[in-house]
Scaffold this motif. Structure first.
Motif, PDB file in Angstrom:
ATOM      1  N   LYS A  67      -2.832  -4.532   2.775  1.00 20.25           N
ATOM      2  CA  LYS A  67      -3.264  -3.309   3.462  1.00 20.25           C
ATOM      3  C   LYS A  67      -3.774  -3.624   4.863  1.00 20.25           C
ATOM      4  CE  LYS A  67      -4.608  -0.172  -0.239  1.00 20.25           C
ATOM      5  NZ  LYS A  67      -5.762   0.438  -0.941  1.00 20.25           N
ATOM      6  N   ALA A  70      -0.863  -4.380   7.066  1.00 18.03           N
ATOM      7  CA  ALA A  70      -0.090  -3.167   7.389  1.00 18.03           C
ATOM      8  C   ALA A  70      -0.801  -2.322   8.444  1.00 18.03           C
ATOM      9  CB  ALA A  70       0.155  -2.338   6.134  1.00 18.03           C
ATOM     10  N   ARG A  71      -2.128  -2.322   8.408  1.00 17.32           N
ATOM     11  CA  ARG A  71      -2.877  -1.547   9.403  1.00 17.32           C
ATOM     12  C   ARG A  71      -2.621  -2.048  10.812  1.00 17.32           C
ATOM     13  NH1 ARG A  71      -7.188  -1.924   5.601  1.00 17.32           N
ATOM     14  NH2 ARG A  71      -7.202  -0.021   4.374  1.00 17.32           N
ATOM     15  N   GLU A  72      -2.479  -3.372  10.950  1.00 15.42           N
ATOM     16  CA  GLU A  72      -2.379  -3.980  12.287  1.00 15.42           C
ATOM     17  C   GLU A  72      -0.962  -4.228  12.767  1.00 15.42           C
ATOM     18  OE1 GLU A  72      -4.620  -4.528  14.651  1.00 15.42           O
ATOM     19  OE2 GLU A  72      -5.946  -3.423  13.297  1.00 15.42           O
ATOM     20  N   LEU A  73      -0.064  -4.568  11.840  1.00 15.03           N
ATOM     21  CA  LEU A  73       1.240  -5.091  12.225  1.00 15.03           C
ATOM     22  C   LEU A  73       2.231  -3.968  12.512  1.00 15.03           C
ATOM     23  CD1 LEU A  73       1.842  -8.113  12.313  1.00 15.03           C
ATOM     24  CD2 LEU A  73       3.110  -7.853  10.183  1.00 15.03           C
ATOM     25  N   ASN A  74       2.950  -4.066  13.656  1.00 14.32           N
ATOM     26  CA  ASN A  74       3.950  -3.038  13.943  1.00 14.32           C
ATOM     27  C   ASN A  74       5.378  -3.543  13.772  1.00 14.32           C
ATOM     28  OD1 ASN A  74       4.207  -4.625  16.189  1.00 14.32           O
ATOM     29  ND2 ASN A  74       3.412  -3.117  17.639  1.00 14.32           N
ATOM     30  N   ILE A  75       5.520  -4.626  12.985  1.00 12.26           N
ATOM     31  CA  ILE A  75       6.857  -5.110  12.620  1.00 12.26           C
ATOM     32  C   ILE A  75       6.903  -5.236  11.090  1.00 12.26           C
ATOM     33  CG2 ILE A  75       7.263  -6.347  14.800  1.00 12.26           C
ATOM     34  CD1 ILE A  75       6.524  -8.961  13.267  1.00 12.26           C
ATOM     35  N   PRO A  76       8.096  -5.341  10.518  1.00 16.50           N
ATOM     36  CA  PRO A  76       8.186  -5.395   9.047  1.00 16.50           C
ATOM     37  C   PRO A  76       7.655  -6.717   8.469  1.00 16.50           C
ATOM     38  CG  PRO A  76      10.341  -5.014  10.068  1.00 16.50           C
ATOM     39  CD  PRO A  76       9.411  -5.389  11.159  1.00 16.50           C
ATOM     40  N   PHE A  77       7.168  -6.641   7.262  1.00 15.85           N
ATOM     41  CA  PHE A  77       6.778  -7.884   6.593  1.00 15.85           C
ATOM     42  C   PHE A  77       7.079  -7.848   5.097  1.00 15.85           C
ATOM     43  CE2 PHE A  77       2.824  -6.735   4.374  1.00 15.85           C
ATOM     44  CZ  PHE A  77       2.469  -5.553   5.014  1.00 15.85           C
ATOM     45  N   ALA A  95       0.725  -0.481  -0.641  1.00 10.72           N
ATOM     46  CA  ALA A  95      -0.223  -1.108   0.289  1.00 10.72           C
ATOM     47  C   ALA A  95       0.416  -1.358   1.654  1.00 10.72           C
ATOM     48  CB  ALA A  95      -0.750  -2.410  -0.303  1.00 10.72           C
ATOM     49  N   GLY A  96       1.712  -1.057   1.771  1.00 10.10           N
ATOM     50  CA  GLY A  96       2.353  -1.155   3.078  1.00 10.10           C
ATOM     51  C   GLY A  96       3.367  -2.265   3.246  1.00 10.10           C
ATOM     52  N   ALA A  97       3.667  -3.025   2.182  1.00  7.79           N
ATOM     53  CA  ALA A  97       4.680  -4.082   2.296  1.00  7.79           C
ATOM     54  C   ALA A  97       6.058  -3.435   2.431  1.00  7.79           C
ATOM     55  CB  ALA A  97       4.654  -4.988   1.074  1.00  7.79           C
TER      56      ALA A  97
END
Lengths: 251, 211
Positions: A67, A70-77, A95-97
């Motif tokens: 989470k 995901a809040r910070e990253l603007n690329i896929p992970f 959770a944003g993965a």
């Protein structure tokens, strides 16, 4: 034109990055969020977080970490490690993965691949395969290469593709850690055999190795850990080199 | 989710409503909006559309399954009547078309377009996954973004290229629609929430878009 992707891989344990992260300018080298954001800023196309604890008790910590990333990253992970059920995967998706990678659990229960693809779409399911050449045959290994299976790598990957895997992350244990270059021969063979994206892993030691893997095979992405973490290869330099070699990259 | 919204939120100048029909990974979209300081909330029932100035239809996975969920949510007819700016993302964009080969599904039919499966025989891998150049026309959605900037795509089905509704196209096997517009309805096949700075700029542009 679709770019070739450059993917730094971060090992995490109890929600902290471990092993070989050596960026002097980082306030907290163990913070996966700060490190991930730094790679994104440098031009990484995607990140892989490999949860090396991933025991049941630590699951919550991992979810919180995902989470925060995901809040910070603007690329896929992608997140991998210890995912064995639909519920594990769903928690990570929520959770944003963007993707999950599965390895041992899929070998033990291949149906997991089909179930995950049916629930979340093939694009969510990365099959990670650790392979080693044993007496001329490529054999699937588990537990970071310590446990050999009866599966031949080519057969397993074909089966996984048919069951709905959306991407293959292929690590050559023969090359991993050598810094002598990717296993182009095997990667070429696997890449020509499947119709889903393939990520090359294991053996990166120089920028030339990335040029080589994209020139000699048509893999979609290349992953590395220590060369990036120790600053031996800087992603902007790598991208420039690749571009000068007429390999499509995102600058 | 937001049952106790106060009246002053109704007068908010720019606020994004995300159609919450069970499309998955809303968290990443919400995070991307938060990073741009864009206020947003969830649309769970028809009345909620009135609370927001701009609407996003998210979507991942199977278009047919997404359409079934959208119908079950009771929101699909209301979407068709919207006059405020609407942005469909990925499968959310495909839902705006007439039909998808995925599950042979009838969709919202706001655009008379077909959503089709990429053709393996063109020697391309499926899904189309990664960063690809987006060639766009002059459009408010792409304000302050350089033409041919790369955005992050991940999809196996695509909307056929068409000169009437396309405001952006990309190449994979052939040319396909990367972004479409008809009146107040917009769609993007890529994921702006995962497309770095350019994607964030696009979300900001949409949030401030006036018709």
């Amino acid at each position: 034109m679709l770019s070739k992707r450059i993917i730094p891989c971060l090992d995490v344990k109890d929600g902290r990055t471990v092993k070989g992260v050596n960026f002097v300018e980082l306030r907290d080298a163990g913070d996966p969020v700060e490190l991930g954001a730094k790679y994104a800023l440098q031009g990484a196309d995607e990140l892989v977080f490999l949860d090396i604890t991933a025991t049941h008790e630590h699951r919550k910590t991992t979810i919180e970490m995902v989470k925060a990333v995901a809040r910070e990253l603007n690329i896929p992970f992608t997140i991998g490690g210890g995912i064995a059920t639909i519920a594990d995967a769903e928690a990570l998706l929520n959770a944003g993965a963007d993707k999950i990678s599965i390895n041992s659990a899929a070998v033990r229960n291949p149906q997991l691949i089909a179930d995950l693809a049916a629930n979340f779409g093939a694009q969510f399911v990365v099959l990670a395969v650790d392979t080693r050449n044993i007496e001329g045959k490529n054999k699937v290994h588990l537990n970071g290469g310590r446990v050999i299976t009866d599966l031949e790598t080519e057969d397993w990957i074909k089966q996984a593709e048919n069951m709905g895997a959306g991407e293959i992350l292929l690590t050559s244990m023969d090359h991993d850690g050598t810094k002598a270059g990717f296993d182009c021969k095997l990667l070429k063979k696997i890449n020509e055999m499947v119709n889903i994206p393939v990520i090359a892993s294991g053996g990166a030691g120089s920028k030339a190795h990335f040029v080589e893997v994209f020139k000699e095979t048509d893999v979609d992405a290349a992953l590395a850990a220590s060369v990036f973490h120790y600053g031996e290869i800087l992603i902007p330099d790598l991208k420039t080199t690749l571009q000068q070699s007429a390999i499509p990259v995102r600058i | 989710m937001e049952n106790n919204i106060s009246d002053n939120s109704k007068t908010a100048s720019s606020k994004i409503g995300i159609v919450n029909y069970g499309a998955g990974n809303l968290f990443s979209l919400g995070c991307a909006l938060e990073r741009q300081n864009i206020t947003y909330g969830m649309i769970n029932k028809i009345d909620d559309f009135d609370l927001y100035s701009h609407i996003i239809i998210p979507g991942v996975g199977h278009a047919g399954a997404a359409m079934s969920k959208l119908k079950a949510s009771g929101l699909s007819d209301a979407i068709k009547l919207l006059k405020k700016p609407v942005l469909g993302i990925c499968v959310g964009m495909q839902l705006l078309t007439a039909h998808s080969e995925e599950g042979n599904s009838a969709l919202l039919d706001l655009f008379p377009l077909q959503t089709r499966l990429f053709d393996k025989d063109q020697h391309i891998k499926i899904p189309h996954m990664g960063w690809n150049n987006v060639d766009f026309k002059d459009n408010k959605l792409f304000y302050n973004i350089l033409n041919l900037t790369q955005f992050y795509f991940v999809h196996s089905y695509f909307i056929e290229y068409n000169p009437i509704f396309d405001i952006a196209s990309a190449h994979y096997g052939g040319r396909f629609s990367a972004a479409i517009q008809k009146d107040n309805f917009f769609g993007v096949q890529f994921h702006p929430e995962k497309s770095g700075a350019a994607g964030e700029q696009l979300l900001k542009n949409f949030a401030h878009l006036t018709l």
